[in-house]
Design an enzyme around this catalytic site. Sequence first.
Site, PDB file in Angstrom:
ATOM      1  CB  THR A  76      28.980  35.307  48.681  1.00 33.05           C
ATOM      2  OG1 THR A  76      29.075  35.781  50.034  1.00 33.05           O
ATOM      3  CG2 THR A  76      30.255  34.582  48.288  1.00 33.05           C
ATOM      4  CB  CYS A  77      26.207  40.135  49.694  1.00 35.59           C
ATOM      5  SG  CYS A  77      24.774  41.172  50.023  1.00 35.59           S
ATOM      6  CG  ASP A  78      22.043  36.939  45.893  1.00 34.19           C
ATOM      7  OD1 ASP A  78      23.075  36.591  45.281  1.00 34.19           O
ATOM      8  OD2 ASP A  78      21.173  36.132  46.283  1.00 34.19           O
TER       9      ASP A  78
END
Length: 114
Positions: free
Chosen positions: A9-11
Site C-alpha cells: 500500500t506504500c506509494d
Amino acid sequence: MLTLYIIDTCDTCRKARKALEEKGIAFKTYDLRKDGLSAGLLEHILEGVALVDAVNKRSKTWRDLSQEEKDSLDTSARQLIIQHPTLLKRPLLEVGDKTFLVGYRDGDYDQLGG
C-alpha cells in the site's frame, strides 16, 4: 536477482517497482506485511542497513507509538519492527550480499542498468 522489500500500500514502493519495471530490471518483491517479517529476515536486512537508518521515524506507526516505546528504541527496536513492519524504512532494494538501497527517489536506480 534483486529483491524489493515493500509494503504493497506504500506509494513510494509502487514508484520503486515501476522504475525497476521500466528499466527492464529483473526483481522479485517481498511484501513485509503480507509475507511477514521474521527475526531472521530482519537480521539479514540489518547486516546491510544500520538500525538507525532502518527505522522510519516519519511513519504514522512511529507517531502512534507511546513515548515509552520511542524512548526504549535502543533496546527494543528489533522487537518493535517485527511487531510493526511499517516501522522499517521502505522500499528496501537488496542489490547484493548485504547491500541495500533504502528508500526511493526518482533516479535512484539509474545505475542498475537493465
